[in-house]
Design a protein around this motif. Structure first.
Motif, PDB file in Angstrom:
ATOM      1  N   GLN A 141     -25.897 -14.358  79.817  1.00  0.00           N
ATOM      2  CA  GLN A 141     -27.372 -14.734  78.617  1.00  0.00           C
ATOM      3  C   GLN A 141     -26.018 -13.825  77.797  1.00  0.00           C
ATOM      4  OE1 GLN A 141     -29.325 -16.726  79.294  1.00  0.00           O
ATOM      5  NE2 GLN A 141     -29.163 -16.722  81.077  1.00  0.00           N
ATOM      6  N   THR A 142     -25.829 -12.836  77.686  1.00  0.00           N
ATOM      7  CA  THR A 142     -25.101 -12.355  76.395  1.00  0.00           C
ATOM      8  C   THR A 142     -24.160 -12.974  76.095  1.00  0.00           C
ATOM      9  OG1 THR A 142     -25.598 -10.342  77.060  1.00  0.00           O
ATOM     10  CG2 THR A 142     -24.247 -10.257  75.744  1.00  0.00           C
ATOM     11  N   VAL A 143     -22.929 -13.352  77.198  1.00  0.00           N
ATOM     12  CA  VAL A 143     -22.121 -14.234  76.650  1.00  0.00           C
ATOM     13  C   VAL A 143     -22.780 -16.052  75.874  1.00  0.00           C
ATOM     14  CG1 VAL A 143     -19.485 -15.902  77.567  1.00  0.00           C
ATOM     15  CG2 VAL A 143     -20.050 -13.655  78.721  1.00  0.00           C
ATOM     16  N   ILE A 144     -23.376 -16.423  76.514  1.00  0.00           N
ATOM     17  CA  ILE A 144     -23.725 -17.567  75.841  1.00  0.00           C
ATOM     18  C   ILE A 144     -24.192 -17.448  74.614  1.00  0.00           C
ATOM     19  CG2 ILE A 144     -25.500 -19.276  75.863  1.00  0.00           C
ATOM     20  CD1 ILE A 144     -25.748 -18.827  79.005  1.00  0.00           C
ATOM     21  N   ILE A 145     -25.131 -16.338  73.829  1.00  0.00           N
ATOM     22  CA  ILE A 145     -25.910 -15.825  73.465  1.00  0.00           C
ATOM     23  C   ILE A 145     -25.039 -15.888  72.084  1.00  0.00           C
ATOM     24  CG2 ILE A 145     -27.535 -13.982  71.533  1.00  0.00           C
ATOM     25  CD1 ILE A 145     -29.441 -13.925  74.612  1.00  0.00           C
ATOM     26  N   MET A 146     -24.306 -14.430  72.339  1.00  0.00           N
ATOM     27  CA  MET A 146     -22.933 -13.982  71.130  1.00  0.00           C
ATOM     28  C   MET A 146     -21.452 -15.013  70.681  1.00  0.00           C
ATOM     29  SD  MET A 146     -24.852 -11.313  70.595  1.00  0.00           S
ATOM     30  CE  MET A 146     -26.282 -10.540  70.706  1.00  0.00           C
ATOM     31  N   ALA A 147     -21.468 -15.446  71.663  1.00  0.00           N
ATOM     32  CA  ALA A 147     -20.562 -16.652  71.449  1.00  0.00           C
ATOM     33  C   ALA A 147     -20.151 -17.050  69.757  1.00  0.00           C
ATOM     34  CB  ALA A 147     -20.078 -17.348  72.701  1.00  0.00           C
ATOM     35  N   THR A 148     -21.544 -17.398  69.866  1.00  0.00           N
ATOM     36  CA  THR A 148     -21.578 -18.145  68.282  1.00  0.00           C
ATOM     37  C   THR A 148     -21.288 -16.382  67.454  1.00  0.00           C
ATOM     38  OG1 THR A 148     -23.849 -18.517  68.380  1.00  0.00           O
ATOM     39  CG2 THR A 148     -23.124 -19.971  69.420  1.00  0.00           C
ATOM     40  N   ILE A 149     -21.663 -16.190  67.906  1.00  0.00           N
ATOM     41  CA  ILE A 149     -21.641 -14.744  66.618  1.00  0.00           C
ATOM     42  C   ILE A 149     -20.187 -14.573  66.297  1.00  0.00           C
ATOM     43  CG2 ILE A 149     -22.055 -11.895  66.295  1.00  0.00           C
ATOM     44  CD1 ILE A 149     -24.608 -12.738  67.307  1.00  0.00           C
ATOM     45  N   PHE A 150     -19.368 -13.986  67.491  1.00  0.00           N
ATOM     46  CA  PHE A 150     -18.506 -14.067  67.580  1.00  0.00           C
ATOM     47  C   PHE A 150     -17.171 -15.231  67.143  1.00  0.00           C
ATOM     48  CE2 PHE A 150     -14.275 -14.326  69.925  1.00  0.00           C
ATOM     49  CZ  PHE A 150     -13.775 -13.264  69.575  1.00  0.00           C
ATOM     50  N   ALA A 151     -17.559 -16.389  67.407  1.00  0.00           N
ATOM     51  CA  ALA A 151     -17.063 -17.691  66.884  1.00  0.00           C
ATOM     52  C   ALA A 151     -17.347 -17.904  65.133  1.00  0.00           C
ATOM     53  CB  ALA A 151     -16.994 -18.816  66.823  1.00  0.00           C
ATOM     54  N   ARG A 152     -18.317 -16.699  64.765  1.00  0.00           N
ATOM     55  CA  ARG A 152     -18.206 -16.899  63.576  1.00  0.00           C
ATOM     56  C   ARG A 152     -17.480 -16.136  62.264  1.00  0.00           C
ATOM     57  NH1 ARG A 152     -19.587 -21.035  59.040  1.00  0.00           N
ATOM     58  NH2 ARG A 152     -20.677 -18.977  58.676  1.00  0.00           N
ATOM     59  N   SER A 153     -17.345 -14.882  62.839  1.00  0.00           N
ATOM     60  CA  SER A 153     -17.236 -13.646  62.620  1.00  0.00           C
ATOM     61  C   SER A 153     -15.414 -13.062  62.935  1.00  0.00           C
ATOM     62  CB  SER A 153     -18.299 -12.667  62.518  1.00  0.00           C
ATOM     63  OG  SER A 153     -18.677 -12.637  64.166  1.00  0.00           O
ATOM     64  N   VAL A 154     -15.235 -13.395  64.160  1.00  0.00           N
ATOM     65  CA  VAL A 154     -14.132 -13.810  64.019  1.00  0.00           C
ATOM     66  C   VAL A 154     -13.245 -14.889  64.194  1.00  0.00           C
ATOM     67  CG1 VAL A 154     -12.695 -12.787  66.141  1.00  0.00           C
ATOM     68  CG2 VAL A 154     -14.834 -11.133  65.631  1.00  0.00           C
ATOM     69  N   LEU A 155     -13.792 -15.585  64.157  1.00  0.00           N
ATOM     70  CA  LEU A 155     -12.710 -17.305  64.003  1.00  0.00           C
ATOM     71  C   LEU A 155     -12.862 -17.542  63.019  1.00  0.00           C
ATOM     72  CD1 LEU A 155     -12.589 -18.325  67.596  1.00  0.00           C
ATOM     73  CD2 LEU A 155     -11.209 -16.814  66.583  1.00  0.00           C
ATOM     74  N   GLY A 156     -13.853 -17.451  62.326  1.00  0.00           N
ATOM     75  CA  GLY A 156     -13.982 -17.796  61.030  1.00  0.00           C
ATOM     76  C   GLY A 156     -14.599 -19.541  60.835  1.00  0.00           C
ATOM     77  N   LEU A 157     -15.137 -19.913  62.069  1.00  0.00           N
ATOM     78  CA  LEU A 157     -15.389 -21.424  62.385  1.00  0.00           C
ATOM     79  C   LEU A 157     -16.558 -21.773  61.842  1.00  0.00           C
ATOM     80  CD1 LEU A 157     -14.285 -21.633  66.209  1.00  0.00           C
ATOM     81  CD2 LEU A 157     -13.051 -21.777  64.435  1.00  0.00           C
ATOM     82  N   GLY A 158     -16.760 -23.661  61.297  1.00  0.00           N
ATOM     83  CA  GLY A 158     -17.920 -23.725  60.760  1.00  0.00           C
ATOM     84  C   GLY A 158     -18.789 -23.991  61.571  1.00  0.00           C
ATOM     85  N   TYR A 159     -20.180 -24.632  61.666  1.00  0.00           N
ATOM     86  CA  TYR A 159     -21.200 -24.871  62.499  1.00  0.00           C
ATOM     87  C   TYR A 159     -21.214 -26.521  62.992  1.00  0.00           C
ATOM     88  CZ  TYR A 159     -24.054 -21.300  59.807  1.00  0.00           C
ATOM     89  OH  TYR A 159     -24.582 -19.549  59.242  1.00  0.00           O
ATOM     90  N   ASP A 160     -20.637 -26.875  62.251  1.00  0.00           N
ATOM     91  CA  ASP A 160     -19.896 -28.272  63.254  1.00  0.00           C
ATOM     92  C   ASP A 160     -19.148 -28.456  64.160  1.00  0.00           C
ATOM     93  OD1 ASP A 160     -17.923 -27.798  61.315  1.00  0.00           O
ATOM     94  OD2 ASP A 160     -16.840 -29.087  60.994  1.00  0.00           O
ATOM     95  N   THR A 161     -17.817 -27.040  64.376  1.00  0.00           N
ATOM     96  CA  THR A 161     -17.462 -26.471  65.462  1.00  0.00           C
ATOM     97  C   THR A 161     -18.665 -26.025  66.299  1.00  0.00           C
ATOM     98  OG1 THR A 161     -15.334 -26.672  64.342  1.00  0.00           O
ATOM     99  CG2 THR A 161     -15.743 -25.096  66.000  1.00  0.00           C
ATOM    100  N   LEU A 162     -18.883 -25.386  66.036  1.00  0.00           N
ATOM    101  CA  LEU A 162     -20.104 -24.742  66.964  1.00  0.00           C
ATOM    102  C   LEU A 162     -21.160 -25.568  67.934  1.00  0.00           C
ATOM    103  CD1 LEU A 162     -20.845 -21.431  65.075  1.00  0.00           C
ATOM    104  CD2 LEU A 162     -19.221 -21.060  66.485  1.00  0.00           C
ATOM    105  N   ILE A 163     -21.584 -26.058  66.707  1.00  0.00           N
ATOM    106  CA  ILE A 163     -22.463 -27.308  67.394  1.00  0.00           C
ATOM    107  C   ILE A 163     -21.776 -28.365  68.366  1.00  0.00           C
ATOM    108  CG2 ILE A 163     -23.630 -29.459  66.925  1.00  0.00           C
ATOM    109  CD1 ILE A 163     -24.709 -28.015  64.736  1.00  0.00           C
ATOM    110  N   GLY A 164     -20.882 -28.541  67.818  1.00  0.00           N
ATOM    111  CA  GLY A 164     -19.849 -29.442  69.303  1.00  0.00           C
ATOM    112  C   GLY A 164     -19.884 -28.716  70.390  1.00  0.00           C
TER     113      GLY A 164
END
Length: 213
Positions: free
Chosen positions: A41-64
């Motif tokens: 559950q933590t991997v699922i929840i925190m993956a988006t935080i990781f992607a935004r803050s560390v990789l700088g990915l946009g919301y379109d990539t996260l939704i995809g």
């Protein structure tokens, strides 16, 4: 009143826990599930935080990536179920836990959007299957006459336990200043869950005609 309802609910939970403790094998599995599922559950929840803050990915990539996780989850669960029927539920869960250790190690090292897409696919491949097979194995470890009571405790305890993983994630991030180390620290939950699962004895599958009788 609300207070009476709370006392009644807590008393019921305590009573169920006492009954469950008499079934050592099921109790061991439940403890293992609470730990490794918290990691899932933590991997699922925190993956988006990781992607935004560390990789700088946009919301379109996260939704995809989220849609990819859901799309891969369906065939992944089917394949996982077939593996469980062939090799056994316990071995399949152990394989899933090892896969999640590899996933968080991969997440710790990833640097690009393409790698995040791969991560989303891997999470989808194992997420639904490991949870479904876990519920199936638990149902075989508990007395059929108490299945409703024990499954209620199973659901409630997993909700309470799900706060521990995000708490550890945040704590490691605050102490080290590194979200990469936070995601890597989730491997500890999977290692502990795996060690707790090893002594659990999987009961033999009942023939189909016996289950339907």
């Amino acid at each position: 009143s609300f207070a009476q309802s709370m006392r009644s609910g807590i008393g019921s939970l305590v009573s169920t826990l006492r009954k469950l403790r008499q079934h050592t094998n099921a109790m061991r599995f439940l403890l293992s599930f609470l730990v490794y599922n918290d990691g899932v559950q933590t991997v699922i929840i925190m993956a988006t935080i990781f992607a935004r803050s560390v990789l700088g990915l946009g919301y379109d990539t996260l939704i995809g990536a989220l849609l990819l996780t859901q799309a891969v989850g369906v065939p992944g669960s089917i394949l996982y179920g077939r593996a469980a029927r062939r090799f056994g539920a316990k071995k399949s869960i152990l394989a899933g836990i090892v896969a999640y250790i590899a996933i968080v190690t991969y997440a710790f090292r990833m640097k690009t959007a393409a790698e995040f897409w791969v991560l989303a696919g891997l999470v989808g491949l194992f997420q639904g299957g490991i949870q479904a097979i876990s519920r199936s194995l638990y149902s075989r470890l508990i007395p059929e006459s108490m299945s409703s009571e024990f499954f209620g405790f199973f659901a409630i305890s997993s909700r309470f336990a799900s706060v521990f993983g995000p708490l550890v994630f945040a704590l490691i991030g605050d102490l080290t200043g590194s979200i990469r180390l936070s995601i890597l620290a989730m491997s500890a939950l999977f290692v502990v869950g795996l060690l707790l699962l090893l002594p659990v004895r999987e009961p033999p599958e009942e023939p189909a005609f016996e289950r339907s009788a």
